[in-house]
Every structure is written in structure tokens, then in C-alpha cells.
Design a protein around this motif. Structure first.
Motif, PDB file in Angstrom:
ATOM      1  N   GLY A 107     -39.863 -45.581  41.356  1.00 17.98           N
ATOM      2  CA  GLY A 107     -40.409 -45.505  40.186  1.00 17.98           C
ATOM      3  C   GLY A 107     -40.748 -44.278  39.391  1.00 17.98           C
ATOM      4  N   ALA A 108     -40.731 -44.279  38.025  1.00 17.65           N
ATOM      5  CA  ALA A 108     -40.957 -43.113  37.086  1.00 17.65           C
ATOM      6  C   ALA A 108     -41.916 -43.349  36.224  1.00 17.65           C
ATOM      7  CB  ALA A 108     -39.625 -42.742  36.715  1.00 17.65           C
ATOM      8  N   GLU A 109     -42.716 -42.312  35.795  1.00 15.81           N
ATOM      9  CA  GLU A 109     -44.053 -42.672  35.076  1.00 15.81           C
ATOM     10  C   GLU A 109     -43.911 -41.124  34.019  1.00 15.81           C
ATOM     11  OE1 GLU A 109     -48.598 -42.445  35.093  1.00 15.81           O
ATOM     12  OE2 GLU A 109     -47.583 -43.965  36.361  1.00 15.81           O
ATOM     13  N   GLN A 117     -44.048 -38.181  36.723  1.00 16.95           N
ATOM     14  CA  GLN A 117     -43.749 -38.199  38.195  1.00 16.95           C
ATOM     15  C   GLN A 117     -42.659 -39.115  38.394  1.00 16.95           C
ATOM     16  OE1 GLN A 117     -46.993 -39.042  41.291  1.00 16.95           O
ATOM     17  NE2 GLN A 117     -46.170 -41.164  41.028  1.00 16.95           N
ATOM     18  N   ILE A 118     -41.771 -38.731  39.664  1.00 14.58           N
ATOM     19  CA  ILE A 118     -40.656 -39.803  40.124  1.00 14.58           C
ATOM     20  C   ILE A 118     -41.222 -39.785  41.703  1.00 14.58           C
ATOM     21  CG2 ILE A 118     -38.482 -39.992  40.799  1.00 14.58           C
ATOM     22  CD1 ILE A 118     -37.762 -38.227  38.263  1.00 14.58           C
ATOM     23  N   LYS A 166     -44.967 -33.322  37.749  1.00 14.08           N
ATOM     24  CA  LYS A 166     -45.467 -32.313  37.027  1.00 14.08           C
ATOM     25  C   LYS A 166     -46.542 -32.525  36.045  1.00 14.08           C
ATOM     26  CE  LYS A 166     -43.489 -28.771  33.454  1.00 14.08           C
ATOM     27  NZ  LYS A 166     -42.230 -28.345  32.659  1.00 14.08           N
ATOM     28  N   ALA A 167     -47.774 -31.805  36.125  1.00 13.19           N
ATOM     29  CA  ALA A 167     -48.856 -31.893  35.142  1.00 13.19           C
ATOM     30  C   ALA A 167     -49.003 -30.797  34.317  1.00 13.19           C
ATOM     31  CB  ALA A 167     -49.840 -32.514  35.915  1.00 13.19           C
ATOM     32  N   SER A 194     -48.343 -51.168  34.276  1.00 17.25           N
ATOM     33  CA  SER A 194     -48.100 -50.946  35.525  1.00 17.25           C
ATOM     34  C   SER A 194     -48.002 -49.351  35.837  1.00 17.25           C
ATOM     35  CB  SER A 194     -46.833 -51.556  36.121  1.00 17.25           C
ATOM     36  OG  SER A 194     -46.492 -51.247  37.406  1.00 17.25           O
ATOM     37  N   GLN A 195     -48.902 -48.887  36.780  1.00 18.26           N
ATOM     38  CA  GLN A 195     -48.846 -47.217  37.030  1.00 18.26           C
ATOM     39  C   GLN A 195     -48.637 -46.980  38.502  1.00 18.26           C
ATOM     40  OE1 GLN A 195     -51.925 -45.070  35.696  1.00 18.26           O
ATOM     41  NE2 GLN A 195     -52.585 -46.628  34.038  1.00 18.26           N
ATOM     42  N   PHE A 196     -47.409 -46.009  38.842  1.00 18.51           N
ATOM     43  CA  PHE A 196     -47.135 -45.681  40.139  1.00 18.51           C
ATOM     44  C   PHE A 196     -48.019 -44.754  40.563  1.00 18.51           C
ATOM     45  CE2 PHE A 196     -43.507 -48.460  40.507  1.00 18.51           C
ATOM     46  CZ  PHE A 196     -42.963 -48.046  41.835  1.00 18.51           C
TER      47      PHE A 196
END
Length: 802
Positions: free
Chosen positions: A458-460, A467-468, A492-493, A800-802
Motif C-alpha cells: 500500500g501507499a498513502e 508512506q509506502i 517521509k513526514a 482506509s489507512q495503512f
């Protein structure tokens, strides 16, 4: 009427058969067929070519064709040696419409109608329609709607078809105006009726519908009335009669019950008879009523149930425990006997799985605690059902037993499952008041190729976070349930994108870990993990709080290399993952950076929660969490030699700090805003870092202090889930009222109970098609200086959140 109809049918049959002389049938021709195939008629016709046909045979054949309900008229003629059958087909139902129904769903009505042959495509039968009309009226009467009318309309269409329209006018349910209990002296009406479902109108009737009459509810209430007395010693209690009266306008109901209380009885002696299997002393521990105690039917039934449960766990699946009370009315005592009949000891021959079209049998079989060839155990079966439910692959799990024909000591277990999707390919948009718009895409499969393995990719991306993630977990690396998993993450944040009220710095991380899951029992297990990560931290002069810049300068690195390790323990007795109603979770874990990492630290995280059903569909949930972190080893980085030397111990790394506040934490506050705060930049008058005072930064260009979290966190939640009538399926949605309390602190020594923030409110959890949706309406009622800047009364997150 039945006799007249029979005479008419007999007369018609005689007329249709009139004039036949016996002859041998050389051929059969059927005239008048349109929808129905000739082969279908031949299957029901008791006459074949070459048969000798008599009047009796003709009448029998006509009866057989009428009984198919395909035809409204049947005639038979003879043309030479050919039998000619002339039929008139009944019309078919082209369209079935039901309107006006609110209490009973249309789909449920159509299922019931189909079971008696009234559905689209079927042959229309007027008698069946009349039966439907009466049955529907009866169902509405059971719901207290005596003004109901059911009006069927039949419209003739072309090609011998009809349209059936059933118009329902439900009317209003009759309201209960009075409930009179006659003959009660020991207890008041209020005490007796406290647990009744039926009642007169009060301020909560709009919700409980208690004032709407229902014969089923009344029957249950009368049973509760009997139980109320018999649980309090009235062993000869009697319900002499009950009357229900309806007003002429069918809107008001009056209920009366005549009772005979009788006397209070004591138990003179408790006997255990029959084949006890276990020692009598052991079985007596399962008897919850003793000699000399007041008679109590609930305790007696619980005793019988407990004895049967113990015997069922030993293999006696069909054990019986009969209760035989002997009343001595003169002395007002009861001689009580429990007669135990264990029957044959049963063992399970086979476990048969049904309904798992995608999931391999082995995936289900490894969750079974009842094994083939072993003695039957109800406890093992119940545990097997819970384990299957918690896989998340099935909507429904049922386990029933069936005797093996010809063998009194064997049963087969039938495990029936209804599968649900265990994987998803999702591209979605979510929103969180903390993260802003969330774009996500993922492919996941919790039952990969039917093996029970879990895989996800997943990716977000949100306003501040990217994030991946890729992971794979095999829960059964070995037959005894040791699992292994792998996880890789790129993230990365940039917290500076969240506004000036958050600590301004950014980090990017690459991480890989492998996890080993080790079961201890059915309820508890260990998780061991090893991995490595690399985190690059960027701070900004004048924007990042000086304390964070100083920390990074002290360690002498912008990139933090970490060897990670963790050990965790869980004890999980919840009966469901998403919508538990009983059981709880205990967990404890220690993780951190191993020797050789840029900064050596460890942290402990613990949680304890539990669900209790408290009656009436209400569920109480209590949760407590604690987190604590610290560094270990005395080390300082020497820039000159590029190595660590003995020296001052570092503080806990700020990028691993605990935070408090948010929709999944202390509701009513913005995410991660509670706890220690610092100011960005330097005080121009002193040249030192500005310090927050009552939430403000004196001399700073920023008005609010910036939260940076801390090394110690405490959180507590008390929540009550409500049984709302419009939320029938708690696996889809739940509503609760809650109170949260918690905060984050710089370290354990800084903890003060007086600095815990608290809020209360109401929350909705919904498994929406777009993903989990959480909406909370919270009111903070206990805050610290500066917290008012971070209050957020309405909070929601979805997608949906990973």
C-alpha cells in the motif's frame, strides 16, 4: 364449504369423463399448452400409450393434473383410439409488487411469499393469494396493528399473465393503556413489571416502543412474571388467567393477569441421583442451591445447566439433568432431586467443513480445538468457533453435531461458514482533521490464495505524511502455530506542513523487520521482532524548537541508524475483533534500539482493556494504557575521532516521543497536541530559547507553543456501547458514550495526576464502504494552560489507512 367444493369437483370430473367406453390408448395429444412443456404434463399423467383406459382411470388422471396447480380446467376426449387432453393454463405472475409495508421489509415478505409459490414467474393461484392475505394480517396482529388491511389487486395482462399488487395499510399500533395484575400482595406492580417489555406510555416509549402491544412480548412478560415469583421462593405460584381487551376503535389495549402467589418454600433436602460420572462431592460444587435456602428456580436451572456443561466437556454430549421437586405444602418445604442421565460417552468421528469455497479446509482445521477421533468437548467446540470467527474470513460460523446412524457413541461435527471478502484492491480518499486529505491505494489479502497467509502492499499520502509499505505474514510456519512475517517501509513526514502549532521538523525513514509469532496457549502468545532502520532528520533554525536542534547537535548526526528489537506478549479473550461484547486484551511489549545504534533507547508499552455485557444490550468497555521510554548506556559522540566515548547519557530521542490527544486517544483535542510544549526560535531579549507561559511563547514570533511529546504517557477510557434499535448489526456500526483521560509527560518523574486532561462525549464507529469511519462529539472538561487552543469538539476520520 369444503363438502360443496368437493361435490362440484366430483361433478365436473364426472362430466369431463362422461361417455367413455374402455379402449386401448394408441396415442396421447395435449391441446392448450402455451408456457408449460408437454413433457411436464406427461410426467404427471398416470396414463401411457398402450394402457387400457376406463372411466376410473380418466377421473384419476384429471385429478392428478388439477393437483399440479398448473391448470384451471382439464377436459379429456376420445378421437378414435387417441386420447385428447384439453387444458386451460393458469396465468403466470409477471410482476409482484408490495407497497405500504414499513414494519416488515419487502425482501422478507417476498421470501415468505415465494415459499408458498407466490413469486414472479410462478403459476398464479388465487387460493394461495387468499392464504397470503390472512397470514400477513396475522403477522401484523402479532405486532399490535389491529387496524391493518391487506388488499391484493390482480391485473390481467396479455399472453395469459397477471400482475399482483399487494397494498398494505398498516395503520398505527394499538397502545397499551392499562396493565393490571390482580392477586399480588407480596410485591408491588412496579417491582413485578420492572423487567417487562410491555408497559404503558412514558417519556421513553418513543425509543423503547414498550407501549405497543405484541402478543409475543406479552407471552414473554407472563413468563417473566412467573419467574419473578419462583426465583423468590414461591414454588406453588400460579397464573390463573390473562385477558387482553381492545377498544372498539382498535387503538387501545387493556391487559389483566390474575395470579395466585402461594407461599414461600424452603429447600429441605437436595439429592443427586442417577449416574453422576464424577464424585458426588465434585458435582455438588455445581449445585447453586443448598439445604435450608429459599426455593429459587433460577439457581436450580443454573445448577442443571452447569452439570450438563461439565459432562459435555467430558464427552457426554447428550447428557440430561432432570429436576424433580416434591412440594410439602403443609410444612412449606421442597425436596429437590437432580436426576443425572449422562447417556453414551460420545467421540467425534469426522469434522466436515461446508461453505468454504475459497478457503482451504486446512486453514479451518488448524483452528479447530475439537479433533477428530477424540472425545466430544463442548468447551473445545466453543473455542474453535471463536477462533474461526476471529480469522476475519467469515461473516458467520455455525457448528452443530449430528449423530452417526447406527452408532450411539459417535457424532459428526458440521462446521458451516459463510465466507466474506478477505482481500481488497482499494483506491480511496480519506480525511482526518489532523492529517487533512488522505490519498491511499492498497492491495491486501488476509487469506492469500486461500492459505490464511496475509499480504499487503500500500501507499498513502497526506498533507504532511507519505508512506509506502509492504508486508507478508504466514501464521503457520510450523504445525504448532509459530508464524513468521516480514515488513518493509519507506516514509517521509514534514511536521512543518501542519502549521505553527506543531513542532517544525521533518524526517524520512527506511526500515525492514522480521517478526516471529509464538503461541503459548489459545489465548496468549509472544511476538519477537528484529530489524534495522535509517532515519534522516532535518531541523530548521528559527522554526524548529531550539531544544530539538540542541539534541541533534549533541548526537552529531542528521541520519540515525538503528538496530531494532522487540518482544511483546498478548493475552486476548475478546469474542470479536471489531465489535466485541465480552472478554478483553492484555498486552505488554518492550522495544528499542540495540547496542551499536546511533542512540540507544528502550521503551515499554502496556495496555489492559475489557468488555462486560451489563444487560439490555449495553456493553461496558474499560481501557488503560501506559508508555514509558528511556535511554541506556553512557555515550557521547566525539566529532574529532568520529566514535562514541564514555560520557553523558542522552535524553530520550524526541522522534520516538509519545503524544496524546486525538480521535483515537483523548477525544476533544487535536491529534498529538497534549503534553510538553516548547517554543520555536530564540527570545530576542535573552538570546535563549523561549519558554511557554500559560500556553503562550513570550518574545517568540509564534503565539502557540509547539507540542513535542514526552517519554511517558498515561491514557484511560470508560465507554458504554448503546443498543440502538436502528443499529441491528453491531458488526457494521456501534454508538457509544465515553469519557477519556490522559496526557503525555517529559518523563516519569514529571507525571502529576492533576495534569491529566479529560473529556466526555458520544462516538460512532461505522464500517462504511469507503473504509472505517469514526465520528466523535466530545467536550473537554478538564484542561491544562494552553490546551484551549487545541480543543476540537467534532472529530472524524474515514477511509482506509495503512
Amino acid at each position: 364449504m369444503k363438502r360443496i367444493a368437493a361435490l362440484i369437483l366430483l361433478a365436473s370430473l364426472s362430466a369431463n369423463a362422461l361417455g367413455f367406453e374402455p379402449f386401448v390408448v394408441s396415442d396421447i395429444r395435449i391441446d392448450g399448452l402455451n408456457r408449460i412443456a408437454a413433457g411436464t404434463v406427461y410426467n404427471y399423467l398416470p396414463i401411457s400409450k398402450g394402457d387400457r383406459l376406463t372411466n376410473d382411470e380418466v377421473q384419476r388422471a384429471i385429478r392428478a393434473l388439477y393437483q399440479t396447480k398448473f391448470f384451471s380446467d382439464v377436459e379429456m376426449e376420445r378421437q378414435g383410439d387417441i386420447l385428447v387432453i384439453k387444458v386451460t393454463e393458469r396465468p403466470s405472475i409477471a410482476k409482484l409488487t408490495i407497497r405500504g409495508n414499513h414494519d416488515i421489509k419487502t425482501d422478507d415478505l417476498k421470501k415468505g411469499l415465494k415459499s408458498i409459490g407466490l413469486s414472479e414467474g410462478e403459476t398464479f393461484d388465487r387460493l394461495a393469494l387468499d392464504r397470503v392475505q390472512q397470514e400477513l394480517i396475522h403477522q401484523y396482529y402479532n405486532r399490535g396493528k389491529y387496524n391493518v388491511s391487506v388488499l391484493p389487486h390482480v391485473t390481467r395482462l396479455d399472453r395469459n399473465r397477471v400482475a399482483v399488487d399487494i397494498e398494505i395499510r398498516e395503520g398505527k399500533a394499538a397502545k397499551i393503556k392499562e396493565i393490571n395484575i390482580v392477586g399480588n400482595h407480596a410485591f408491588t406492580d412496579k417491582a413485578i413489571r420492572d423487567d417487562f417489555e410491555s408497559g404503558t406510555t412514558n417519556w421513553m416509549s418513543w425509543y423503547s416502543k414498550n407501549d405497543q402491544y405484541s402478543s409475543d412480548k406479552l407471552s414473554g412478560d407472563l413468563n417473566k412474571l412467573q419467574s419473578y415469583y419462583m426465583d423468590r421462593g414461591y414454588a406453588d405460584f400460579g397464573l390463573d388467567s390473562s385477558q387482553v381487551t381492545i377498544s372498539p376503535d382498535k387503538r387501545d389495549m387493556y391487559i389483566a393477569a390474575d395470579i395466585k402467589e402461594g407461599a414461600i418454600y424452603k429447600v429441605s433436602k437436595v439429592h443427586l441421583l442417577g449416574d453422576l460420572i464424577l464424585p458426588e462431592k465434585t458435582m455438588r460444587r455445581l449445585v447453586f442451591i443448598k439445604d435450608g435456602e429459599t426455593f429459587n428456580r433460577a439457581a436450580i436451572e443454573a445448577s442443571s445447566k452447569a452439570m450438563k456443561a461439565v459432562l459435555a466437556d467430558m464427552g457426554y454430549a447428550y447428557a440430561k439433568v432432570d429436576t424433580i421437586p416434591k412440594l410439602d405444602k403443609e410444612n412449606r418445604t421442597v425436596d429437590l432431586s437432580f436426576y443425572v442421565q449422562p447417556g453414551h460417552r460420545i467421540y467425534v468421528r469426522r469434522v466436515i467443513f461446508q461453505g468454504n469455497t475459497r478457503t482451504e479446509d486446512e486453514v479451518l482445521r488448524r483452528e479447530m480445538r475439537q479433533l477428530e477421533g477424540s472425545w466430544y468437548s463442548q468447551a473445545a467446540i466453543d473455542r474453535s468457533k471463536i477462533r474461526l470467527q476471529r480469522l476475519g474470513f467469515f461473516k458467520k460460523v455455525d457448528i452443530d453435531k449430528s449423530r452417526v446412524p447406527g452408532t450411539p457413541d459417535q457424532v459428526d461435527l458440521n462446521v458451516k461458514v459463510e465466507e466474506q471478502s478477505a482481500g481488497s484492491l482499494m483506491f480511496g480518499v480519506g480525511y482526518s482533521q489532523y492529517s487533512g486529505i488522505i490519498l491511499s491505494g492498497s492491495v491486501s489479502q488476509n487469506n492469500f490464495l486461500g492459505t490464511g497467509d496475509r499480504f499487503s502492499l500500500g501507499a498513502e499520502k497526506s498533507d504532511y505524511y507519505t508512506q509506502i509499505n509492504a508486508s507478508y505474514y504466514n501464521p503457520y510456519l510450523t504445525d504448532n502455530g509459530i508464524g513468521i512475517g516480514y515488513n518493509a517501509t519507506l516514509s517521509k513526514a514534514d511536521y512543518s506542513n501542519l502549521g505553527s502549532e506543531y513542532a517544525s521538523y521533518s524526517n524520512s525513514t527506511r526500515a525492514f523487520s522480521t517478526t516471529l509469532g509464538i503461541p503459548i496457549t489459545d489465548f496468549q502468545g509472544l511476538n519477537l521482532s528484529m530489524g534495522l532502520s535509517s532515519t534522516k532528520i532535518n531541523t530548521y533554525e528559527g522554526y524548529t524548537p531550539q531544544v530539538l536542534i540542541d539534541y541533534q547537535n549533541a548526537i552529531g548526526h542528521r541520519t540515525i541508524h538503528t538496530w531494532t528489537g522487540s518482544i511483546g506478549w498478548t493475552y486476548d479473550t475478546r469474542n470479536s475483533y471489531w465489535a466485541a461484547t465480552r472478554g478483553g486484551l492484555l498486552s505488554a511489549s518492550v522495544d528499542g534500539a540495540l547496542p551499536g545504534s546511533t542512540v540507544q533507547y528502550w521503551r515499554f508499552t502496556g495496555e489492559a482493556n475489557h468488555y462486560w455485557p451489563i444487560g439490555g444490550g449495553f456493553v461496558l468497555y474499560l481501557d488503560g494504557q501506559v508508555g514509558y521510554g528511556s535511554t541506556y548506556g553512557n555515550q557521547t559522540y566525539d566529532r574529532t575521532f568520529g566514535q562514541y566515548v564514555a560520557g553523558q547519557k542522552y535524553d530520550y530521542p524526541f522522534w520516538q516521543n509519545y503524544y496524546a490527544g486525538g480521535v483515537k486517544d483523548v477525544r476533544g483535542f487535536q491529534d498529538n497536541t497534549l503534553g510538553p510544549r516548547v517554543c520555536a526560535g530564540l527570545d530576542p531579549t535573552t538570546g535563549k530559547a523561549a519558554q511557554p507561559v500559560n500556553g503562550n511563547c513570550n518574545g517568540s514570533s509564534y503565539y502557540y507553543a509547539q507540542p513535542i511529546g514526552g517519554a511517558f504517557k498515561v491514557l484511560g477510557t470508560a465507554e458504554v456501547y448503546l443498543p440502538l434499535p436502528f443499529l441491528k448489526d453491531i458488526n457494521t456500526a456501534r454508538v457509544s458514550v465515553f469519557m477519556d483521560v490522559g496526557n503525555a509527560f517529559k518523563n516519569y518523574q514529571s507525571f502529576q495526576a492533576s495534569q491529566l486532561d479529560a473529556s466526555y462525549g458520544i462516538s460512532l464507529h461505522w464500517k462504511a464502504p469507503i473504509g472505517p469511519l469514526i465520528i466523535s462529539l466530545a467536550h473537554p472538561f478538564r484542561t491544562q494552560p494552553g490546551d484551549q487552543h487545541y480543543e476540537e469538539r467534532i472529530q472524524f476520520t474515514f477511509g482506509s489507512q495503512f
